[in-house]
Design an enzyme around this catalytic site. Structure first.
Site, PDB file in Angstrom:
ATOM      1  N   ARG A  95      85.196   9.477 -41.100  1.00  6.65           N
ATOM      2  CA  ARG A  95      85.477  10.786 -40.214  1.00  6.65           C
ATOM      3  C   ARG A  95      85.627  12.124 -40.843  1.00  6.65           C
ATOM      4  O   ARG A  95      85.205  13.100 -40.436  1.00  6.65           O
ATOM      5  CB  ARG A  95      86.880  10.195 -39.456  1.00  6.65           C
ATOM      6  CG  ARG A  95      86.874   9.224 -38.669  1.00  6.65           C
ATOM      7  CD  ARG A  95      88.198   8.969 -38.031  1.00  6.65           C
ATOM      8  NE  ARG A  95      89.178   7.956 -38.891  1.00  6.65           N
ATOM      9  CZ  ARG A  95      89.182   6.842 -38.555  1.00  6.65           C
ATOM     10  NH1 ARG A  95      88.730   6.260 -37.954  1.00  6.65           N
ATOM     11  NH2 ARG A  95      90.172   6.069 -39.380  1.00  6.65           N
TER      12      ARG A  95
ATOM     13  N   ASP B  12      86.074   6.584 -23.021  1.00  9.65           N
ATOM     14  CA  ASP B  12      86.398   5.356 -23.305  1.00  9.65           C
ATOM     15  C   ASP B  12      86.300   4.469 -21.874  1.00  9.65           C
ATOM     16  O   ASP B  12      86.693   5.170 -20.636  1.00  9.65           O
ATOM     17  CB  ASP B  12      87.752   5.339 -23.944  1.00  9.65           C
ATOM     18  CG  ASP B  12      87.598   3.719 -24.607  1.00  9.65           C
ATOM     19  OD1 ASP B  12      87.405   3.870 -26.164  1.00  9.65           O
ATOM     20  OD2 ASP B  12      87.947   2.868 -24.093  1.00  9.65           O
TER      21      ASP B  12
ATOM     22  N   ASN C 130      82.198   3.542 -18.331  1.00  5.17           N
ATOM     23  CA  ASN C 130      81.296   2.689 -19.064  1.00  5.17           C
ATOM     24  C   ASN C 130      80.292   3.502 -19.508  1.00  5.17           C
ATOM     25  O   ASN C 130      79.642   4.381 -19.129  1.00  5.17           O
ATOM     26  CB  ASN C 130      80.896   1.604 -18.079  1.00  5.17           C
ATOM     27  CG  ASN C 130      80.110   0.674 -18.906  1.00  5.17           C
ATOM     28  OD1 ASN C 130      79.567   0.735 -20.015  1.00  5.17           O
ATOM     29  ND2 ASN C 130      79.952  -0.532 -18.312  1.00  5.17           N
ATOM     30  N   ALA C 131      80.332   3.587 -20.864  1.00  7.17           N
ATOM     31  CA  ALA C 131      79.320   4.584 -21.525  1.00  7.17           C
ATOM     32  C   ALA C 131      77.907   4.089 -21.362  1.00  7.17           C
ATOM     33  O   ALA C 131      77.161   5.255 -21.397  1.00  7.17           O
ATOM     34  CB  ALA C 131      79.635   4.164 -23.317  1.00  7.17           C
TER      35      ALA C 131
ATOM     36  N   ASP D 279      80.490   5.125 -31.417  1.00  7.31           N
ATOM     37  CA  ASP D 279      81.260   3.995 -32.443  1.00  7.31           C
ATOM     38  C   ASP D 279      81.627   3.102 -31.618  1.00  7.31           C
ATOM     39  O   ASP D 279      82.838   2.711 -31.276  1.00  7.31           O
ATOM     40  CB  ASP D 279      82.646   4.694 -33.113  1.00  7.31           C
ATOM     41  CG  ASP D 279      83.458   3.899 -33.837  1.00  7.31           C
ATOM     42  OD1 ASP D 279      82.598   2.738 -34.438  1.00  7.31           O
ATOM     43  OD2 ASP D 279      84.422   4.108 -33.999  1.00  7.31           O
TER      44      ASP D 279
ATOM     45  N   CYS E   1      79.768  -2.285 -36.360  1.00 10.90           N
ATOM     46  CA  CYS E   1      80.727  -2.968 -37.098  1.00 10.90           C
ATOM     47  C   CYS E   1      80.479  -4.434 -36.942  1.00 10.90           C
ATOM     48  O   CYS E   1      81.446  -5.279 -37.309  1.00 10.90           O
ATOM     49  CB  CYS E   1      82.139  -2.415 -36.649  1.00 10.90           C
ATOM     50  SG  CYS E   1      82.724  -2.823 -34.997  1.00 10.90           S
TER      51      CYS E   1
HETATM   52  N1  SAH Z   1      86.179   5.067 -32.382  1.00 13.94           N
HETATM   53  C1  SAH Z   1      87.341   4.434 -32.128  1.00 13.94           C
HETATM   54  C2  SAH Z   1      87.025   3.022 -32.309  1.00 13.94           C
HETATM   55  C3  SAH Z   1      86.182   2.327 -31.325  1.00 13.94           C
HETATM   56  S1  SAH Z   1      86.804   0.855 -30.578  1.00 13.94           S
HETATM   57  C4  SAH Z   1      88.380   4.944 -33.000  1.00 13.94           C
HETATM   58  O1  SAH Z   1      88.084   5.990 -33.670  1.00 13.94           O
HETATM   59  O2  SAH Z   1      89.599   4.589 -32.987  1.00 13.94           O
HETATM   60  C5  SAH Z   1      85.879   0.589 -29.268  1.00 13.94           C
HETATM   61  C6  SAH Z   1      86.271   1.207 -28.044  1.00 13.94           C
HETATM   62  O3  SAH Z   1      85.103   0.897 -27.161  1.00 13.94           O
HETATM   63  C7  SAH Z   1      87.483   0.554 -27.226  1.00 13.94           C
HETATM   64  O4  SAH Z   1      88.360   1.693 -27.228  1.00 13.94           O
HETATM   65  C8  SAH Z   1      87.031   0.024 -26.068  1.00 13.94           C
HETATM   66  O5  SAH Z   1      88.062   0.348 -24.990  1.00 13.94           O
HETATM   67  C9  SAH Z   1      85.772   1.075 -26.022  1.00 13.94           C
HETATM   68  N2  SAH Z   1      84.751   0.411 -25.088  1.00 13.94           N
HETATM   69  C10 SAH Z   1      83.945  -0.983 -25.097  1.00 13.94           C
HETATM   70  N3  SAH Z   1      83.179  -1.147 -24.417  1.00 13.94           N
HETATM   71  C11 SAH Z   1      82.828  -0.091 -23.588  1.00 13.94           C
HETATM   72  C12 SAH Z   1      82.045   0.512 -22.716  1.00 13.94           C
HETATM   73  N4  SAH Z   1      81.056  -0.100 -22.326  1.00 13.94           N
HETATM   74  N5  SAH Z   1      82.155   2.134 -22.291  1.00 13.94           N
HETATM   75  C13 SAH Z   1      82.902   2.642 -22.898  1.00 13.94           C
HETATM   76  N6  SAH Z   1      83.800   2.301 -23.968  1.00 13.94           N
HETATM   77  C14 SAH Z   1      83.947   1.167 -24.058  1.00 13.94           C
END
Ligand code: SAH
Length: 425
Positions: A210, A277, A305-306, A326, A366
């Protein structure tokens, strides 16, 4: 009573000698002696009877023994106290200013199956192996002695415990306390709920990553045609620009969770950050964190949904200076790797299409089933399909509080890359 001996086969990969703290059932030739009920401490010896290590035996797991020490010292509460204390001393030595971090990272801190995270004055434990489960009291006593915490919370609510014959467990280890903690990181205040967040509440492994965002958050004004004359920024028509963040990046932060990347982006001068998110509670948490740090006017939040959102933005010809991806571990096991690769490729493909030429793609994985090489291959193949040229600026791993044992690839799971993205005709 003689300690029970686990005798290893002669023809096996010399995993243990390479520093890998697991003995698989298939590596065992035979056992000498019988474990009394409730006992699990064994001596691991090679085929010639030479002592190698002491470990915890689990009849229910494919990982038959987890090594606790290469010495013949008594395995007792004192040893646990010393190991946890050493792990904490190491963090203080490497990151003296840090008050919240991972204190024990399982096998890489010579405590297989034990995670301890420190959130200021609250400690969180996660127990992933039978050997650690049996010694839960030693762990809690040691933590109390070393940290004198406000409270200890357990987040052993993970399905992998089944592989050890253990049920999931979550909750206070003693008295109740407020599980919301304000974590301090790089001068930011980040609100985390250790009872409700992902994993143990927050991701310390990306702290250094970060911080690595810093240089990419400014230097964009000129590319937008802003001219600085006598220290005053003006646009092409000579109009003075009032926004103090005129030189900052426009950032898209996908999978934002607590919003830790968004907060750092703002801290380092971003003009505007869009945080995305799928989870409503994650968005709520990110918004609260933006508010707490005075960044609300430079942020916006999208619950979606991303996979859908990224595609829609490409269709709508949207673009950003910096796109951050991420995602959670798409590959939770080896079998799921093919589907996971498609997922990683898709978000990277769409993500890089949204980066203005000369802009930045920040991308992470990860999932430890995905090697660094395969990760970079996947992104490269996305770049070819997206007609982009990627130039790697930095390739990073987890931070120093998540050490890596060279002999144990499982401890090396986090991949983090920063690319410049260029168009290809
Ligand atoms: N960047 C974050 C950590 C990522 S954890 C930090 O700095 O804390 C992964 C995140 O992705 C979770 O919050 C989860 O809700 C989200 N997530 C999981 N699948 C997803 C999707 N299809 N679209 C968007 N968000 C998603």
């Amino acid at each position: 009573m003689e300690t029970v001996k686990v005798i290893l086969k002669q023809n096996r990969r010399k995993r243990l000698e390479q520093g890998h703290p697991w003995v698989f059932r298939s590596e065992i030739d035979r056992m000498e002696g019988e474990l009394e009920p409730g006992k699990d401490l064994v001596n691991v010896v090679n085929h010639a009877g030479h002592f190698l290590a002491q470990g915890f035996y689990n009849a229910k797991s494919q990982i038959a023994v987890r090594i606790i020490t290469y010495s013949q010292d008594p395995v007792d509460e004192k040893m646990f106290l010393e190991k946890i204390d050493q792990a904490w001393e190491r963090r203080k030595w490497l990151r003296p200013q840090v008050t919240s971090c991972r204190v024990v990272h399982g096998e890489a801190d010579f405590l297989p199956g034990l995670i301890i995270d420190k959130y200021e004055d609250v400690l969180v434990i996660q127990i992933l192996s039978k050997g650690m489960e049996e010694r839960r009291d030693w762990i809690i006593n040691s933590i109390n002695q070393i940290f004198k915490p406000r409270g200890i919370y357990e987040r052993s609510d993970v399905p992998v415990r089944q592989l050890e014959g253990l049920e999931e467990r979550e909750g206070f280890t003693a008295n109740n306390f407020d599980t919301v903690v304000i974590v301090k990181e790089n001068h930011l205040e980040i609100m985390v709920d250790v009872a409700a967040g992902q994993k143990t509440g927050y991701f310390f492994d990306q702290r250094e990553n970060r911080a690595a965002l810093k240089p990419f958050m400014t230097g964009w004004g000129k590319r937008r045609g802003i001219i600085v004359k006598d220290g005053i920024p003006t646009d092409k028509r000579g109009q003075v620009i009032k926004n103090p963040f005129w030189d900052g990046a426009e950032v898209l932060d996908c999978f934002s969770h607590t919003g830790s990347f968004m907060l750092h982006a703002c801290l380092y001068g971003a003009k505007k950050v869009t945080s995305l998110d799928i989870s409503e509670s994650a968005i709520e948490m990110a918004r609260n964190n933006a508010l707490r740090n005075g960044f609300l006017h430079r942020t916006e939040f999208v619950q979606a949904n991303a996979f859908d959102y990224l595609r829609e933005q490409v269709k709508g010809q949207k673009s950003w200076d910096v796109v951050i991806l991420d995602p959670p571990a798409f590959a939770k096991n080896r079998q799921a790797i093919e589907g996971a690769l498609r997922g990683y490729k898709e978000i990277n493909l769409q993500g890089m299409k949204l980066v203005r030429t000369g802009g930045i793609l920040v991308t992470a994985s990860c999932s430890y089933h995905l090697s660094a090489e395969k990760f970079l291959d996947t992104i490269q193949s996305a770049a070819v399909d997206a007609r982009k040229i990627l130039r790697l600026i930095e390739f990073r791993r987890a931070g120093v509080d998540h050490p890596v044992l060279l002999g144990s690839s499982e401890t090396d799971y986090l991949k983090f890359a920063i690319f410049e993205v260029f168009d290809r005709a």
